[in-house]
Design a protein around this motif. Sequence first.
Motif, PDB file in Angstrom:
ATOM      1  N   SER A   1      -2.285   8.780  -7.791  1.00  0.00           N
ATOM      2  CA  SER A   1      -3.258   9.148  -6.567  1.00  0.00           C
ATOM      3  C   SER A   1      -2.795   9.809  -5.139  1.00  0.00           C
ATOM      4  O   SER A   1      -1.704   9.388  -4.947  1.00  0.00           O
ATOM      5  CB  SER A   1      -4.190   7.949  -6.018  1.00  0.00           C
ATOM      6  N   PRO A   2      -3.474  10.494  -4.392  1.00  0.00           N
ATOM      7  CA  PRO A   2      -2.942  10.985  -3.257  1.00  0.00           C
ATOM      8  C   PRO A   2      -2.705   9.998  -2.170  1.00  0.00           C
ATOM      9  O   PRO A   2      -1.696  10.365  -1.611  1.00  0.00           O
ATOM     10  CB  PRO A   2      -4.119  11.917  -2.704  1.00  0.00           C
ATOM     11  N   ASP A   3      -2.874   8.985  -2.201  1.00  0.00           N
ATOM     12  CA  ASP A   3      -2.575   7.852  -1.334  1.00  0.00           C
ATOM     13  C   ASP A   3      -1.490   6.964  -1.855  1.00  0.00           C
ATOM     14  O   ASP A   3      -1.034   6.043  -1.088  1.00  0.00           O
ATOM     15  CB  ASP A   3      -3.732   6.887  -1.036  1.00  0.00           C
ATOM     16  N   GLN A   4      -0.941   7.312  -2.906  1.00  0.00           N
ATOM     17  CA  GLN A   4       0.274   6.697  -3.301  1.00  0.00           C
ATOM     18  C   GLN A   4       1.465   7.742  -3.630  1.00  0.00           C
ATOM     19  O   GLN A   4       1.583   8.399  -4.775  1.00  0.00           O
ATOM     20  CB  GLN A   4       0.079   5.833  -4.663  1.00  0.00           C
ATOM     21  N   GLN A   5       2.115   8.060  -2.618  1.00  0.00           N
ATOM     22  CA  GLN A   5       3.220   9.005  -2.750  1.00  0.00           C
ATOM     23  C   GLN A   5       4.522   8.691  -2.711  1.00  0.00           C
ATOM     24  O   GLN A   5       5.480   9.403  -2.679  1.00  0.00           O
ATOM     25  CB  GLN A   5       3.016   9.982  -1.528  1.00  0.00           C
TER      26      GLN A   5
ATOM     27  N   THR B   1      10.100   9.996  -3.950  1.00  0.00           N
ATOM     28  CA  THR B   1       8.342  10.657  -3.744  1.00  0.00           C
ATOM     29  C   THR B   1       7.661  10.760  -5.120  1.00  0.00           C
ATOM     30  O   THR B   1       8.396  10.877  -6.232  1.00  0.00           O
ATOM     31  CB  THR B   1       8.315  12.011  -3.144  1.00  0.00           C
TER      32      THR B   1
ATOM     33  N   PRO C   1       0.664  -1.278  -0.024  1.00  0.00           N
ATOM     34  CA  PRO C   1      -0.025   0.031   0.041  1.00  0.00           C
ATOM     35  C   PRO C   1       0.769   1.390  -0.024  1.00  0.00           C
ATOM     36  O   PRO C   1       1.962   1.415   0.537  1.00  0.00           O
ATOM     37  CB  PRO C   1      -0.903   0.078   1.212  1.00  0.00           C
ATOM     38  N   GLY C   2       0.549   2.235  -0.752  1.00  0.00           N
ATOM     39  CA  GLY C   2       1.015   3.552  -0.742  1.00  0.00           C
ATOM     40  C   GLY C   2       2.302   3.910  -1.765  1.00  0.00           C
ATOM     41  O   GLY C   2       2.805   4.656  -1.861  1.00  0.00           O
TER      42      GLY C   2
END
Length: 719
Positions: A283-287, A197, A161-162
């Motif tokens: 997506s914001p949840d994958q930085q 990032t 995740p992420g």
Amino acid sequence: MPIEDISEKTQLIQCFTPSMVAGRYDVTVAQTITAAKPVDGKYLPPPGPVAQASLAFDIDAARFVLNPADIYSVYPPEGQGGYFSESLPHIVFSRRTLPWERTIDGKPPVFQRAPEEEPRGVPRDPIKSPPVPWMALLLFEETEAPALTSRKLAELITPGPGIIGPAIAGKENTTANGLQLMPWEDAADSCNCIDITAAQFLEYIPALSAAALLAHSKKVRIVHKDRNGIVDLDDQDTALFSTIVGNRLPGSNQMNTAVLVSLEGFQDYIATNKGGAALKTISPDQQIVRMAALASWSFHNSGDTSFTTLINDLSLKPLVIGNTNVDAVLSKYLDTGYTAIQHLTRAGASIASWYHGPLVPQLSYQPATAVSFSSSDAALRYDTTTGMMDISFAAAWQLGRMLGLERQGFAKAVQAWRIAVKQAQIRKNKSDTVSKLMGAYPGDTIREKVISYLDGNNTAVSTGETLPGIGAEMGIPGEVQDFLGQLFCLKGIPFKYLVPDEKYLEKESLAFFYVDANWMAALMDGALSIGRSNRSQLIIDQAMAGNFLPAAYDVQQKVQVQEEDFFVLNVTGFLLRSNLVSGWRGIEIAAYDNQDQLLPAFRFERIDEDIFLGIFNGNVARVVITQPYEGLHFGVKIDNGQWEKDLKSTDSKGDIVINNSMNVNDALKQLINTKRIIDVGGLSIAMQQHLAADIFTSAEFAFQMVDSPVRKTFTIKQA
């Protein structure tokens, strides 16, 4: 101003794509039978294929890990400091096709696809649809450099995740239509990875069109290079390399880290052109983005050191220990190439003795017939002035013996040849004895001659005569010639014997030398001592004359000293110790004599990280050192805080010139951002417009971006 025509030494080439990129392929072969004759005036329709066979196969290429041998050189030099603010980092590969052996989406380049697979509106032309390399070179400042971590492939392609990883399916995913692990790849295998990032990914990864411009190939002449590591040869004198260039200039006064990453599997997140939209957004949840790191190195961008400053500051000296803190007596020894070393005698005593290797600062004279020694101790000399032993020739003799014994082929050949010569001599003596017996003793029959011999009527026959021609007609074995030829070129000689003390090689120096003929003769004598015969001296003389070298060289000259005949070796060379060697692999060095003739090299190679050795047939009068063409720097100039880039063109004579009035300085103000990342696509468009060029591939872009090679000539005044 005119500059050297780069095309004389190298050719910039857009790309070399393999016939088939890595991936999985299916081949189907079908046989169809048609009617041979018409029926009722008409041909029957084909009945369809009557035989069909399919074959599935895979093509492999480097993917998650690169073979270190694939990387020929990097710039800026790894671990070094200097002024690199105006140069983009780059990495040079030893194989011409490496950047294009894969594609980022696993499909062949557009111009290699079947017509039914061709994207609409995309030209099937490598110039108009340039292939995109599957790798990119990223540059990070000291405070943002990512950690290089060894991870399993499973952690790379399914990172959790992420974290976004490359879109590569595992082998267990039988429904995958895109990229997938190959049958021989295991999810438990490891590779180096970096986590960056999402913001860094979007800003640092070049657009696909820019990535295509940042990869090119070079065809380079390698006549004046050390050939170690050069594997992709076009012919004997030219080699092919490929290059990936970064898009970010180094940060000043700090450590910078360059990382070569794989773009495979990230095609949906990379836009075709800068400012365009990618197929997918992060997506914001994958930085965090996890990428395979294929290579990395660090350098410090500080100070003013560069290839130019290093070559201008290079000192020229004879190969001696320059020690001014010794008296005149000892200084005389140092000036002739000697140094004092610890010497362990056969009795077990440790004493200090004089030693010099084969590389000496002065011309040496060899007697017309080289001295042969019965053992290494016989080659020891006592210096009455200092009360010390001179072990130079004893060490050379013993080294030759050890190297000869170590090479079994030579040892066996020289022993067999010695025995064969001895047997031939015995047979010749017997034949000669019989001949003289038949002619020297009275009698009409053999019986009468034997009776005369037994009666002692003639005692003038000598059965022990050594015939001088024995062995010459037999020929010297090829293994013996080959080994002695290598010894003559000082190949296989431990460096400690060549240069016994580091003080000989000052940092940033070019030290010149002669090859000592007497040391070389002792080396040969020691090698032949394992199978000595009455022909050994002949072999040594032939070896010292260069008869066993691959080509016919004039390596020996006869001179007279006080009405006595001596020989001198016409062999000289240099030892270069400099960051030029460690930082610029493939550095070009050429040696010329007083008639400006290029000298052939007996040994020409980098023998340590920062040491280069050249030994030549002839007296070196000048040495020309040139920056390697395959590693020419990409970059722009800084003047009063402003970026500048002049363009190259041709004058009325056809010479390449830098036209100061034709530049892209105004465009650079908008094309280099605050993090020193260059909009490569925008820069290429600006260049193409100024040049009014119809074609502008990565080769044309590279030609405009590379700096002219730095070159300097050093004049050597031999004694």
